[in-house]
Structure formats: C-alpha cells, structure tokens
Write a protein that holds these residues in place. Structure first.
Motif, PDB file in Angstrom:
ATOM      1  N   MET A   1      40.013 -36.005  12.198  1.00 31.23           N
ATOM      2  CA  MET A   1      41.143 -36.161  13.119  1.00 31.23           C
ATOM      3  C   MET A   1      41.616 -37.599  13.226  1.00 31.23           C
ATOM      4  O   MET A   1      42.414 -37.939  14.097  1.00 31.23           O
ATOM      5  CB  MET A   1      40.750 -35.610  14.495  1.00 31.23           C
ATOM      6  CG  MET A   1      40.338 -34.153  14.414  1.00 31.23           C
ATOM      7  SD  MET A   1      39.575 -33.531  15.911  1.00 31.23           S
ATOM      8  CE  MET A   1      38.847 -32.012  15.274  1.00 31.23           C
TER       9      MET A   1
ATOM     10  N   TYR B   1      36.199 -24.799  18.288  1.00 31.54           N
ATOM     11  CA  TYR B   1      37.061 -25.928  17.970  1.00 31.54           C
ATOM     12  C   TYR B   1      38.001 -25.564  16.815  1.00 31.54           C
ATOM     13  O   TYR B   1      37.684 -24.718  15.976  1.00 31.54           O
ATOM     14  CB  TYR B   1      36.228 -27.140  17.541  1.00 31.54           C
ATOM     15  CG  TYR B   1      35.662 -27.973  18.673  1.00 31.54           C
ATOM     16  CD1 TYR B   1      36.129 -27.850  19.973  1.00 31.54           C
ATOM     17  CD2 TYR B   1      34.656 -28.912  18.433  1.00 31.54           C
ATOM     18  CE1 TYR B   1      35.620 -28.626  20.997  1.00 31.54           C
ATOM     19  CE2 TYR B   1      34.139 -29.693  19.446  1.00 31.54           C
ATOM     20  CZ  TYR B   1      34.625 -29.551  20.730  1.00 31.54           C
ATOM     21  OH  TYR B   1      34.119 -30.319  21.728  1.00 31.54           O
ATOM     22  N   THR B   2      39.147 -26.243  16.794  1.00 39.24           N
ATOM     23  CA  THR B   2      40.082 -26.123  15.668  1.00 39.24           C
ATOM     24  C   THR B   2      40.389 -27.523  15.158  1.00 39.24           C
ATOM     25  O   THR B   2      39.951 -28.525  15.724  1.00 39.24           O
ATOM     26  CB  THR B   2      41.393 -25.436  16.096  1.00 39.24           C
ATOM     27  OG1 THR B   2      42.069 -26.267  17.057  1.00 39.24           O
ATOM     28  CG2 THR B   2      41.116 -24.071  16.707  1.00 39.24           C
ATOM     29  N   ILE B   3      41.159 -27.584  14.087  1.00 42.94           N
ATOM     30  CA  ILE B   3      41.490 -28.876  13.488  1.00 42.94           C
ATOM     31  C   ILE B   3      42.408 -29.693  14.395  1.00 42.94           C
ATOM     32  O   ILE B   3      42.528 -30.907  14.246  1.00 42.94           O
ATOM     33  CB  ILE B   3      42.130 -28.664  12.098  1.00 42.94           C
ATOM     34  CG1 ILE B   3      41.939 -29.901  11.211  1.00 42.94           C
ATOM     35  CG2 ILE B   3      43.593 -28.307  12.220  1.00 42.94           C
ATOM     36  CD1 ILE B   3      40.549 -30.092  10.726  1.00 42.94           C
ATOM     37  N   VAL B   4      43.057 -29.031  15.354  1.00 40.99           N
ATOM     38  CA  VAL B   4      43.936 -29.714  16.316  1.00 40.99           C
ATOM     39  C   VAL B   4      43.302 -29.601  17.695  1.00 40.99           C
ATOM     40  O   VAL B   4      43.193 -28.509  18.253  1.00 40.99           O
ATOM     41  CB  VAL B   4      45.356 -29.104  16.330  1.00 40.99           C
ATOM     42  CG1 VAL B   4      46.224 -29.828  17.350  1.00 40.99           C
ATOM     43  CG2 VAL B   4      45.974 -29.160  14.946  1.00 40.99           C
TER      44      VAL B   4
ATOM     45  N   SER C   1      42.934 -31.513  21.706  1.00 40.94           N
ATOM     46  CA  SER C   1      43.341 -32.535  22.669  1.00 40.94           C
ATOM     47  C   SER C   1      42.096 -33.275  23.154  1.00 40.94           C
ATOM     48  O   SER C   1      40.962 -32.836  22.925  1.00 40.94           O
ATOM     49  CB  SER C   1      44.059 -31.891  23.859  1.00 40.94           C
ATOM     50  OG  SER C   1      43.150 -31.080  24.598  1.00 40.94           O
TER      51      SER C   1
ATOM     52  N   GLN D   1      39.991 -28.327   5.998  1.00 40.19           N
ATOM     53  CA  GLN D   1      39.662 -27.040   6.620  1.00 40.19           C
ATOM     54  C   GLN D   1      38.221 -26.629   6.306  1.00 40.19           C
ATOM     55  O   GLN D   1      37.511 -26.075   7.158  1.00 40.19           O
ATOM     56  CB  GLN D   1      40.629 -25.961   6.127  1.00 40.19           C
ATOM     57  CG  GLN D   1      42.062 -26.131   6.588  1.00 40.19           C
ATOM     58  CD  GLN D   1      42.224 -25.923   8.088  1.00 40.19           C
ATOM     59  OE1 GLN D   1      41.384 -25.316   8.732  1.00 40.19           O
ATOM     60  NE2 GLN D   1      43.304 -26.458   8.642  1.00 40.19           N
TER      61      GLN D   1
END
Length: 495
Positions: A286, A341-344, A346, A451
């Motif tokens: 990230m 969790y995802t690649i995007v 906050s 990914q």
C-alpha cells in the motif's frame, strides 16, 4: 522510584529489539555493507541476548541482584553509545553483540525484582506495569526509530538510550537494596555451553532461514544440526548431573510455572508473529512510508496498555483463567477482522483491529505472568524469569520465521493460480495482449503480484486465527494458585 528505574531499563532493552529495524537501509549506505551483511546488525543482537539470558539466575546468585543489574544497565548504555559511534560494519556488529550480552538480564531481573518488592495481592498490578514495558517497547520501536532516522540520523536510534540508561542506573544505585551474594554457587560449564550452542544456533537459523532458502542452504543445515545435537546433550546432561545442573529442575516441579512457560512460548509464536505481518504489508502493498506505517500500527500499544491496567485491577476479583480466555478470544476476533482485509484499506481499518488485538494481548499477558510465578519460591525467581523470557523470545522467533516463510510460499502459489487465468482466451485480457504493449503487460503482472501477496497475507492471518483458537483448550492445564498452597508451604519449610 525503584519501579520507575527498573522499568526504564526494561523499556530501553525492549525498544532496542525493534528500533534498529527501520534504520537498516540508512546504516547499509553509511557503512558500505551489502544487504546480507547489514542483517547481522539484528542477528548479532538477537543471538547474543538469547545465549546470555539463561545466565541471569546464576549471575544474580554469584554477584547479587543489585550488582548484576547495575553492570547490565551500565554495559548496555555504553554499548549503545559504541553502536552510535561505529564507523564500520565490524564495529557496529561487535557493539550489538555487547548490547545483547548486557541487555539479556534486564527483562528477567526487572520481573524478578517487581515480584520480590510487592506483596502477593499487588503482584498482578506489578506484572501489569512490567508488561507495559515489555510489550509496548517493541510496538513503539519502529515508530520511534523511523522518526529518529528521518529527522536526525540512524545513529540516534542508539544514542536515545544514553539519557534513559543514565537515569535507570542512578535509580537502581540509589533505591535497590543491596543483598549479599550467595556463597558456594557452582557453575555447570558443560550444561551452559551445550544450552548456549543450542540457543545460539537455533536463533541464527530462525533469523537467517528465510533469506537463505532454509534447508537449501548449507549454513542453515549446519545450524540445525548444531542446535539439535547440543540440545540433546543438554537434556541428557541435565537429567544425570544431579544438583550441579545449570538448569534448575525444581522449576519443572512447579506445575503452574511449567504450564505457564509452555503457554507463553505458544502465545509468543501465535500472537507476536502477527505483529510482524502488518508493517511490511502496509509498506510493500500500500506504499506507506515507514513513519506512516509506524503511526497506524502504534495505537495497538495503547490497547495493550489499557488492557494491562484493567487486568492488574481485576485480578483480585476475577479468576485469572477467565481473563486469559477473554484475552485469547478478543485476539482471535482481531485476527478474524484482519482475515477480511483488502488491497484498499483506510487508516481506521488498520488501527482498530490493531487496538483490539493489543487489548486482547494485554489481557493475556498480565494474568499469565502472575499465575506462572504465583507458586514459585523466591529463590527460584531469577532463574524462572530468565527461562520465561527466553521461551517467550524463542516462541516469537519461531512464529515470525514460520509466517514469513509461508508468506513467500503462499505468494508464489497464488501468483501461479492467478496467472493461469491470463490467456489469449480470456476476454478480460485479450485487449492487453493484442496491444503488444510491454508497459501494459508489466502493469498486469504487477497487479497480479500485488493481489497474490495480499492473498498470502490473508492466509497467514487465517493460520494465526486458527492457531489462537487451538491454544485456548490449554487453559484447563492452569490452576489457581490456591490449588498448590500445600506444595508451596512444603517448599518453604524445606528452604
């Protein structure tokens, strides 16, 4: 004032276990070292501390607790100054070795002293204070190290220890009561040598295994053989050496200590390992700067501190085993959140699971430390705390090595699975392949790699989640201190 002094010494040592990690790239350029060579700045400290930790009990008997703690704090502070002044790789590695040797006794001695100076009803609160130093130091280390390195220089990662060490040394000298050393204490050289070889080789293997492809490397094979053979000799010697044995077998006769030590090994392997996953995930996937990654992971330390303060107060009213259960379940819940969790993400997606996990870890650490030493006689505490700290560190080293190795392998497997769908018959990628643009294909490969790495992190979090749940049944092996009151009275009468 004594509590403040010894906790400053503890914080200084635990900070150094992680504070130098983020400064390695800057050290590498300054010292003209290769990627492989600069890792010895970390490895030398870890191995030296692991080898010297078992000596704490014998040295405290031979020198007295006050003298040993004074030497340890002074030596660690001077070694820190030498690290900051180093101009070559050899100098900083030697200085880090000295840091590890002198710092090894700080954590077990601080725990032993806090148990000695507090009555049983206040030992839970004492362990909460001690736990804050032990747990928060490694969490804050990367954040503080990143800020010092970016704002000043990597040398200040070590110079920061000087004022802390001087204050700790003055406090220990002024407030720690002096006690006469025990006479006639014999040293089991063979027992220590075999244990030191086993621990040193194991730590070196765990620290360098992932870099060197594990058993594909002759160095790792040699270290594994040395660790196995040395440990076998140590066990055989301990079983047959009688009262001269370096390891005090009386420790294993205390059921709570034996189970608690095994439990902290498992806790170190399961829960500490997850702390090693999030910062590299943020930086590599990230694009978080080092300082920003430290800022979003540091609040987990606040969760740990709050939980420890609460646990210290509640130990008198609530069964410690229920608190341990609550801590493990809360930690499992945090890992369940991380599994999604995802690649995007906050900042709040990262902060809150960290705070929840830190809170759970705090609820585990305080009652476990209190229960482990609740039935141990005062004469065995220095050896007991050294063994406890050693097992926690070895557990965390094994856990971190496992998740990092699986991370690499999971990434390769996931990349192969995802890349198998990139064919000329896939309508989604036909335009990219038809364009013949190398830039488009490179971007596609970068996305697949990103990914695949994310899937690998999620698999690691899932593994830690399952392992945490599997550890919970071990709680039935821990009993209330009152269950052993008869045995404790018998030991006291014998002493």
């Amino acid at each position: 004032m004594l509590t403040v002094s010894i906790m400053l010494a503890t914080l200084m040592q635990t900070l150094d276990s992680t504070i130098a990690n983020v400064a390695l790239p800057h050290m590498q350029g300054s010292l003209s070292a290769s990627q492989d060579e600069i890792t010895w700045v970390l490895t030398s400290y870890i191995v030296a501390a692991a080898i010297a930790t078992p000596l704490t009990g014998w040295l405290s008997d031979r020198l007295s607790v006050k003298r040993l703690l004074t030497i340890s704090v002074a030596g660690f502070t001077i070694a820190s100054a030498c690290c900051g002044l180093s101009e070559t790789l050899a100098q900083i590695v030697c200085s880090r070795l000295l840091q590890g040797v002198f710092g090894a006794a700080l954590v077990p001695l601080s725990q032993s002293i806090l148990l000695d100076i507090n009555p049983r009803e206040k030992q839970g609160q004492a362990m909460a204070i001690w736990g804050m130093g032990v747990m928060v130091g490694p969490i804050l280390g990367p954040t503080l190290g990143g800020w010092l390195t970016d704002s000043y220089s990597w040398r200040w990662v070590f110079f920061i220890n000087l004022p802390i060490g001087i204050m700790a040394l003055a406090g220990v000298a002024a407030f720690l009561p002096a006690r006469a050393p025990r006479r006639g204490v014999r040293f089991d050289a063979f027992g220590f040598a075999t244990l030191a070889l086993a621990i040193g080789a194991l730590q070196a293997m765990l620290d360098r295994g992932e870099q060197l492809d594990w058993f594909g490397s002759k160095e790792i094979v040699a270290e594994a053989l040395i660790a196995s053979i040395s440990f076998a000799f140590f066990i055989a010697h301990t079983a047959t050496a009688g009262k001269v044995s370096f390891f005090k077998r009386e420790l294993l006769r205390d059921p709570n200590f034996a189970v608690g030590t095994f439990f902290i090994f498992i806790v170190g392997a399961v829960l500490y390992a997850t702390r090693a996953l999030v910062p590299p995930m943020l930086q590599n996937l990230m694009s978080y700067p080092v300082a920003a990654a430290g800022l979003v992971t540091a609040p987990s330390g606040a969760g740990t501190m709050i939980a420890m303060l609460i646990a210290g107060k509640l130990l008198k009213r609530i069964d410690s085993r229920l608190m341990l259960l609550a801590g493990m379940l809360i930690s499992a819940f945090a890992l369940w959140q991380m599994m999604h969790y995802t690649i995007v993400l906050s900042e709040s997606d990262i902060v809150w699971p960290g705070v929840v996990q830190g809170f759970g870890l705090g609820l585990v650490f305080v009652p476990l430390s209190t229960l482990t030493f609740s039935t141990l006689t005062a004469e065995l505490r220095a050896d007991g705390t050294a063994t406890y700290s050693l097992m926690r560190n070895i557990g965390s080293s094994i856990g971190i090595s496992i998740v990092q190795t699986l991370m690499t392998r999971y990434t390769q497997v996931s990349h192969a699975d995802l890349a198998a769908n990139i064919t000329a018959f896939n309508p989604a990628v036909q335009p990219l392949l038809a364009s013949g643009s190398r830039m488009d294909i490179a971007m596609l490969d970068r996305g697949i790699t990103q990914q695949a790495a994310m899937i690998a992190y999620l698999d690691d979090f899932k593994l830690m989640f399952v392992a945490t749940l599997l550890v919970i049944p071990l709680l039935i092996l821990i009993r209330k201190p009152g269950a052993y009151s008869t045995d404790v009275g018998a030991h006291a009468a014998i002493d």
